[in-house]
Design an enzyme around this catalytic site. Structure first.
Site, short mmCIF file in Angstrom:
data_model
loop_
_atom_site.label_atom_id
_atom_site.label_comp_id
_atom_site.label_asym_id
_atom_site.label_seq_id
_atom_site.Cartn_x
_atom_site.Cartn_y
_atom_site.Cartn_z
N VAL A 66 0.87 -1.18 0.00
CA VAL A 66 0.00 0.00 0.00
C VAL A 66 0.90 1.23 0.00
O VAL A 66 2.09 1.14 0.31
CB VAL A 66 -0.97 0.04 1.21
CG1 VAL A 66 -2.02 -1.06 1.11
CG2 VAL A 66 -0.22 -0.04 2.53
N SER A 67 0.33 2.38 -0.33
CA SER A 67 1.13 3.59 -0.48
C SER A 67 1.47 4.28 0.84
O SER A 67 2.50 4.92 0.95
CB SER A 67 0.40 4.59 -1.38
OG SER A 67 0.24 4.03 -2.66
#
Length: 191
Positions: A66-67
């Protein structure tokens, strides 16, 4: 960098006659280079890997990313899905931008591929592995490990214009976040 070895070592490992080795060379079955003195050196490691004779135990890898830490629930969902559907696979997790090619987990994955340890990499979406450079990572896995990448959910086909627009927006988001982060750091330092 490939390790080249002398004929004697190749003959011992492959248990073939030297004339058989020369025929393999002529057919392009084994990579060979010559020294300045005219001696042949063979890329035995590549030959063994390409023909499934390297005896390395290859692993399946599930890569989840995920970012940002704000998306930790999504990361946990990815991990849960992978553990349920690929229980025997090793899971590598990353929190970071898909544009950043220096993520700890991604570098670990690439090193494993170069070492010939990967049979398959599973990702939920193509951009979970990398926003840019996916094809290069895929090539590294195929070339060094003779492995493959499995993408679980494929996005609907985009036109080239839609793809470029999405890429530009993603790049802009990354740089805006960097600028805002620097501003935030300066404000905290002043307080």
């Amino acid at each position: 960098m490939p390790k080249y070895v002398r004929r004697k070592e190749v003959l011992e490992v492959l248990k073939v006659h030297y004339q058989t080795l020369y025929r393999m060379e002529e057919k392009g079955l084994i990579e060979v280079k010559r020294t300045n003195g005219g001696h042949r050196l063979y890329n035995l490691e590549k030959y063994l890997r390409d023909n499934g004779l390297d005896n390395k135990e290859k692993k399946g890898i599930c890569y989840c990313r995920v970012s940002s830490k704000k998306q930790i629930k999504d990361l946990n969902r990815q991990v849960e899905y992978m553990e349920k559907n690929y229980p025997e696979y090793e899971i590598i997790k990353d929190i970071g931008s898909g544009i950043n090619m220096e993520r700890k987990g991604l570098l670990q994955l690439i090193q494993m591929a170069i070492d010939g340890e990967i049979s398959e990499v599973v990702v939920t979406y193509k951009d979970r592995l990398a926003r840019f450079g996916f094809e290069l990572i895929e090539w590294i896995i195929k070339t060094y490990s003779n492995g493959q990448i499995k993408i679980i959910h494929k996005r609907e086909e985009e036109t080239p214009e839609e793809e470029i627009t999405r890429d530009i927006l993603q790049i802009m988001n990354v740089y805006v976040a960097k600028i805002n982060g620097k501003k935030s750091g300066k404000l905290k330092a002043k307080k």
